[in-house]
Write an enzyme that holds these catalytic residues in place. Structure first.
Site, mmCIF file in Angstrom:
data_model
loop_
_atom_site.group_PDB
_atom_site.id
_atom_site.type_symbol
_atom_site.label_atom_id
_atom_site.label_comp_id
_atom_site.label_asym_id
_atom_site.label_seq_id
_atom_site.Cartn_x
_atom_site.Cartn_y
_atom_site.Cartn_z
ATOM 1 N N TRP A 72 0.840 -1.191 0.000
ATOM 2 C CA TRP A 72 0.000 0.000 0.000
ATOM 3 C C TRP A 72 0.875 1.241 0.000
ATOM 4 C CZ3 TRP A 72 -4.957 1.110 -0.910
ATOM 5 C CH2 TRP A 72 -5.395 2.391 -0.602
ATOM 6 N N GLY A 75 1.123 8.091 0.055
ATOM 7 C CA GLY A 75 1.635 9.200 -0.738
ATOM 8 C C GLY A 75 0.489 9.983 -1.337
ATOM 9 N N ASP A 162 -2.545 6.203 -20.672
ATOM 10 C CA ASP A 162 -3.375 7.084 -19.838
ATOM 11 C C ASP A 162 -2.484 7.781 -18.813
ATOM 12 O OD1 ASP A 162 -5.409 8.437 -18.625
ATOM 13 O OD2 ASP A 162 -6.258 6.704 -17.587
#
Length: 266
Positions: A72, A75, A162
């Site tokens: 995980w 940030g 993307d």
């Protein structure tokens, strides 16, 4: 997400995102994992290269679905202004010039996205939609067809497809990651470069940015960047139109109209 993937000590909750297949898993020891169903099969090499957060494990479920668990990331996403930082162009250059990522992607049997195929997809999508903007779509597709020779027979790399600022995550350790590789394709690097340059880099800085990336901005590259900018903008316009999201579709239409002065005129 099935609870037995991790055990009863873990609490699993949706992590957001458009796919609805991403989850946060937490246990009583404050350990956190990012879980995703059927994410990109080449996540392992992206993790090894430090491009995405560390891959912890992969598990195949009884129904055939594959669950990946990544560390995980504490940030935040980059702001639009931060996309001009050196670390962004350096990471994009690393991705596009990585032979390891390219070879693995090709071994997965991925077919290159040729510009004519992209154009055919756009034509078919435009035909399938009932819209009052048929003339506008026809003009854009005609432009792409007239200038497709600029983008044919180009070297292909693994493109993220993307590179929106929300997919760039800066960890607490100040390491930069590019996430969400579900739409990655084997294509002309100009596909990623066009989105990056038009959305985040002032035109006066393109030459400097591309020099740092590792190429020179000549007429050939400019034409390719412009072609993919138009193609991707039309793609986003059609997608939002299909979703009945007329506010967003109108934004992409106006963007295309406003940028006509930048299109190839030779």
């Amino acid at each position: 997400m099935e609870q037995h993937v991790l055990g009863s000590d873990w609490l699993i909750s949706p992590a957001g995102g458009t796919s609805g297949e991403a989850y946060l898993a937490e246990n009583s020891q404050n350990q956190k994992l990012f879980l995703k169903r059927n994410s990109s099969p080449f996540l392992a090499i992206l993790s090894a290269e430090g491009i995405v957060p560390k891959l912890v494990w992969t598990k195949r479920l009884a129904d055939g679905d594959v669950i990946t668990a990544q560390k995980w990331l504490e940030g935040r996403v980059l702001s639009k202004g931060e996309m001009q930082q050196d670390t962004v162009v350096q990471l994009m250059s690393k991705i596009h010039h990585s032979s390891e990522i390219l070879h693995l992607f090709m071994r997965m049997g991925k077919k290159p996205l040729e510009p004519w195929h992209f154009l055919v997809q756009l034509q078919e999508k435009a035909r399938s939609l009932s819209s009052s903007d048929k003339l506008f779509m026809k003009r854009v597709i005609q432009f792409l067809s007239n200038h497709i020779h600029h983008v044919e027979n180009q070297r292909k790399v693994v493109c993220h497809a993307d590179v929106n600022h929300e997919n760039w995550l800066l960890g607490e350790d100040h390491h930069l990651y590019l996430i969400d590789w579900d739409n990655a394709v084997l294509a002309d690097p100009a596909m990623d470069l066009s989105m990056m340059l038009y959305q985040y880099i002032p035109r006066s800085n393109w030459e400097t940015w591309l020099d740092q990336y590792g190429v020179t901005l000549d007429q050939s590259l400019l034409a390719r960047i412009q072609w993919y900018r138009v193609a991707q903008s039309l793609s986003y316009y059609l997608w939002h139109l299909e979703q009945n999201d007329y506010t967003e579709s109108e934004k992409w239409k106006n963007q295309l109209l406003n940028e006509q002065s930048l299109f190839i005129d030779h």
